[in-house]
Design an enzyme around this catalytic site. Structure first.
Site, mmCIF file in Angstrom:
data_model
loop_
_atom_site.group_PDB
_atom_site.id
_atom_site.type_symbol
_atom_site.label_atom_id
_atom_site.label_comp_id
_atom_site.label_asym_id
_atom_site.label_seq_id
_atom_site.Cartn_x
_atom_site.Cartn_y
_atom_site.Cartn_z
ATOM 1 N N TYR A 183 4.912 -8.325 15.693
ATOM 2 C CA TYR A 183 5.085 -7.065 14.963
ATOM 3 C C TYR A 183 5.797 -6.031 15.842
ATOM 4 C CZ TYR A 183 3.661 -3.043 12.014
ATOM 5 O OH TYR A 183 3.624 -1.927 11.211
ATOM 6 N N PHE A 220 0.835 -1.209 0.000
ATOM 7 C CA PHE A 220 0.000 0.000 0.000
ATOM 8 C C PHE A 220 0.874 1.265 0.000
ATOM 9 C CE2 PHE A 220 -1.750 2.763 3.572
ATOM 10 C CZ PHE A 220 -2.305 3.697 2.711
ATOM 11 N N ARG A 239 -8.016 -3.912 8.623
ATOM 12 C CA ARG A 239 -7.859 -2.675 9.378
ATOM 13 C C ARG A 239 -9.198 -1.930 9.427
ATOM 14 N NH1 ARG A 239 -1.624 -1.032 7.608
ATOM 15 N NH2 ARG A 239 -2.077 -2.004 5.625
HETATM 16 P P1 NAD Z 1 1.608 -3.640 3.078
HETATM 17 O O1 NAD Z 1 1.391 -4.998 3.636
HETATM 18 O O2 NAD Z 1 0.620 -3.111 2.107
HETATM 19 O O3 NAD Z 1 3.047 -3.519 2.428
HETATM 20 C C1 NAD Z 1 4.155 -4.273 2.855
HETATM 21 C C2 NAD Z 1 4.871 -4.804 1.614
HETATM 22 O O4 NAD Z 1 6.015 -5.533 2.034
HETATM 23 C C3 NAD Z 1 3.993 -5.782 0.811
HETATM 24 O O5 NAD Z 1 4.036 -5.461 -0.557
HETATM 25 C C4 NAD Z 1 4.623 -7.146 1.089
HETATM 26 O O6 NAD Z 1 4.415 -8.061 0.037
HETATM 27 C C5 NAD Z 1 6.079 -6.765 1.307
HETATM 28 N N1 NAD Z 1 6.806 -7.736 2.132
HETATM 29 C C6 NAD Z 1 6.489 -8.179 3.374
HETATM 30 N N2 NAD Z 1 7.406 -9.067 3.802
HETATM 31 C C7 NAD Z 1 8.323 -9.181 2.809
HETATM 32 C C8 NAD Z 1 9.508 -9.932 2.658
HETATM 33 N N3 NAD Z 1 9.935 -10.779 3.602
HETATM 34 N N4 NAD Z 1 10.225 -9.776 1.510
HETATM 35 C C9 NAD Z 1 9.816 -8.928 0.542
HETATM 36 N N5 NAD Z 1 8.691 -8.195 0.623
HETATM 37 C C10 NAD Z 1 7.954 -8.323 1.749
HETATM 38 O O7 NAD Z 1 1.736 -2.665 4.339
HETATM 39 P P2 NAD Z 1 1.855 -1.084 4.383
HETATM 40 O O8 NAD Z 1 0.719 -0.587 5.178
HETATM 41 O O9 NAD Z 1 2.126 -0.518 3.045
HETATM 42 O O10 NAD Z 1 3.157 -0.923 5.306
HETATM 43 C C11 NAD Z 1 4.434 -0.629 4.752
HETATM 44 C C12 NAD Z 1 5.436 -0.410 5.877
HETATM 45 O O11 NAD Z 1 5.026 0.685 6.701
HETATM 46 C C13 NAD Z 1 5.573 -1.612 6.814
HETATM 47 O O12 NAD Z 1 6.921 -1.754 7.184
HETATM 48 C C14 NAD Z 1 4.747 -1.232 8.014
HETATM 49 O O13 NAD Z 1 5.195 -1.854 9.184
HETATM 50 C C15 NAD Z 1 4.930 0.276 8.055
HETATM 51 N N6 NAD Z 1 3.797 0.935 8.724
HETATM 52 C C16 NAD Z 1 2.583 1.051 8.103
HETATM 53 C C17 NAD Z 1 1.534 1.672 8.782
HETATM 54 C C18 NAD Z 1 0.177 1.865 8.141
HETATM 55 O O14 NAD Z 1 -0.688 2.475 8.779
HETATM 56 N N7 NAD Z 1 -0.072 1.422 6.931
HETATM 57 C C19 NAD Z 1 1.724 2.154 10.091
HETATM 58 C C20 NAD Z 1 2.958 1.959 10.679
HETATM 59 C C21 NAD Z 1 4.005 1.369 9.988
HETATM 60 N N1 UDP Z 2 -11.132 -2.030 14.732
HETATM 61 C C1 UDP Z 2 -12.508 -2.110 14.874
HETATM 62 N N2 UDP Z 2 -13.219 -2.768 13.923
HETATM 63 C C2 UDP Z 2 -12.634 -3.323 12.824
HETATM 64 C C3 UDP Z 2 -11.229 -3.226 12.671
HETATM 65 C C4 UDP Z 2 -10.500 -2.570 13.659
HETATM 66 O O1 UDP Z 2 -13.088 -1.608 15.854
HETATM 67 O O2 UDP Z 2 -13.367 -3.893 12.000
HETATM 68 C C5 UDP Z 2 -10.385 -1.310 15.777
HETATM 69 C C6 UDP Z 2 -9.153 -2.058 16.294
HETATM 70 O O3 UDP Z 2 -9.526 -2.923 17.337
HETATM 71 C C7 UDP Z 2 -8.284 -0.892 16.752
HETATM 72 C C8 UDP Z 2 -8.631 0.238 15.790
HETATM 73 O O4 UDP Z 2 -9.885 -0.116 15.201
HETATM 74 O O5 UDP Z 2 -8.669 -0.498 18.056
HETATM 75 C C9 UDP Z 2 -7.610 0.421 14.682
HETATM 76 O O6 UDP Z 2 -7.378 -0.842 14.110
HETATM 77 P P1 UDP Z 2 -6.442 -1.040 12.817
HETATM 78 O O7 UDP Z 2 -6.348 -2.518 12.612
HETATM 79 O O8 UDP Z 2 -6.937 -0.202 11.713
HETATM 80 O O9 UDP Z 2 -5.053 -0.423 13.241
HETATM 81 P P2 UDP Z 2 -4.101 -0.638 14.531
HETATM 82 O O10 UDP Z 2 -4.812 -1.431 15.573
HETATM 83 O O11 UDP Z 2 -2.916 -1.325 13.978
HETATM 84 O O12 UDP Z 2 -3.840 0.730 14.985
#
Ligand code: NAD
Ligand code: UDP
Length: 328
Positions: A144, A11, A185
């Site tokens: 995680y 994403f 999520r």
């Molecule tokens: P996502 O799952 O959409 O993207 C992660 C990507 O990493 C995927 O394309 C997956 O195929 C690839 N991947 C995972 N393990 C792999 C491996 N071993 N080798 C090669 N590729 C691998 O998730 P995202 O939301 O885009 O998150 C991206 C990064 O940002 C992650 O490191 C995540 O921890 C961090 N992050 C995201 C959020 C959020 O709200 N989306 C919040 C905090 C941190």
């Molecule tokens: N959550 C919820 N209903 C859902 C999915 C998530 O109430 O269908 C809640 C979840 O328990 C958390 C918050 O929404 O308290 C955010 O969840 P998300 O998975 O988006 O992100 P994270 O917990 O990693 O912050």
């Protein structure tokens, strides 16, 4: 510049690759597709300055010359990492080491995508970079949370022992187009449920809080970091850890109600059990991002949700047309 993006088909990674390609950087995207999808980057595949390497970073990466690395590869949604706990830990330990080795060889800048989850269920709010967190090391989220905490510790050790230049970004909840509708999520769940008039599933009583950042704002922060590092970051020699997100905090019940209203949905809101170790509050202190990067998120929750609701509605229509065999 020649830039390696791990997790570039996910994403956030796909938005980053898109922006870097637009800026005419040479982008090498490494992804195993474990939680990402080729569809996220299919529009980039024919471009001369974009290259995809399908590879699992748990295995040694092919060497290469890079000016900068964005390391994003890791499962990120609670549903994904609960299904892949061992892979999540190994990706954030061995996988992260493999990427750090490439950065050390190149003596280049590296951005490590960390997370607000390193603060666990925080006892202080807002969360500053100085807060050490409140994490259950054996809970359902530990693969995680502890994986990312290890990745941070490993990256700092590499910074102290090698010539790479490190920035750790603690990313708070980010949303936008290309999130998977079924990634579990809150935002994709609520939008999908509202669009299909299914009940919106709030876990717990919905009083837990989050602070949601639209993906364009996060990508802008990444651009600011790239600029800083490549124009000589090691000004004061300190470890660079920075919270990234949007500090507008809301309850999950408010989020569900907002999405229901915006989708003009007839759905009811139902309540289910709160998952284990679900943080009760989360809001980034952004003072450091503001002073160091001049970062300021610009997209309001409603503006962002409007774009994502439209995107999910279009994606659903397309899926329906494809499954009914209609030509597009
Ligand atoms: P996502 O799952 O959409 O993207 C992660 C990507 O990493 C995927 O394309 C997956 O195929 C690839 N991947 C995972 N393990 C792999 C491996 N071993 N080798 C090669 N590729 C691998 O998730 P995202 O939301 O885009 O998150 C991206 C990064 O940002 C992650 O490191 C995540 O921890 C961090 N992050 C995201 C959020 C959020 O709200 N989306 C919040 C905090 C941190
Ligand atoms: N959550 C919820 N209903 C859902 C999915 C998530 O109430 O269908 C809640 C979840 O328990 C958390 C918050 O929404 O308290 C955010 O969840 P998300 O998975 O988006 O992100 P994270 O917990 O990693 O912050």
């Amino acid at each position: 510049m020649r830039i390696l993006v791990t997790g570039g088909a996910g994403f956030i990674g796909s938005h980053l690759c898109e922006r870097l390609v637009e800026q005419t950087h040479d982008v090498i995207c490494v992804d195993s597709f474990v939680t990402g999808a080729k569809a996220n980057i299919s529009h980039l595949l024919g471009k001369p300055n974009f290259k995809l390497i399908e590879h699992d970073i748990q295995n040694t990466l092919p060497g290469g010359e890079y000016d900068f690395i964005f390391h994003l590869a890791s499962p990120a949604s609670p549903v994904d990492y609960a299904a892949l706990p061992i892979e999540t830990l190994l990706t954030n330990s061995i996988g992260c080491r493999n990427v750090l080795d490439i950065a050390a060889e190149n003596k280049c800048g590296i951005f490590i995508a960390s997370t607000s989850e390193v603060y666990g269920d925080p006892l202080v709010t807002p969360q500053t970079e100085q807060y050490w967190g409140n994490v259950n090391p054996i809970g359902v989220r530990s693969c995680y949370d502890e994986g990312k905490r290890f990745a941070e510790a490993l990256a700092v050790a590499y910074e102290r022992k090698t010539d790479l230049v490190l920035v750790i970004g603690r990313i708070f909840n980010t949303f936008g187009p290309r999130m998977r509708i079924n990634d579990g999520r809150a935002i994709p769940n609520f939008i999908n449920q509202a669009l299909t008039d299914e009940p919106l599933t709030v876990y717990g009583d919905g009083s837990q809080t989050r602070s949601f950042c639209y993906v364009d704002d996060l990508i802008h922060a990444f651009e600011l970091i790239l600029e800083k590092v490549t124009s000589g970051l090691k000004d004061d020699g300190s470890v660079k850890v920075v919270n990234l997100g949007n500090s507008a905090e809301m309850t999950i019940l408010d989020l569900a109600q907002t999405i229901k209203t915006m989708c003009q949905s007839a759905s009811e809101i139902v309540y289910g059990p709160l998952p284990g170790d679900d943080p009760l509050q989360r809001r980034p202190e952004l003072a450091h991002a503001r002073s160091w990067l001049k970062y300021e998120p610009k997209v309001s929750l409603k503006e962002g949700l409007d774009k994502v609701i439209t995107w999910f509605a279009e994606a659903r229509k397309l899926e329906k047309r494809v499954s009914s065999g209609e030509q597009t």
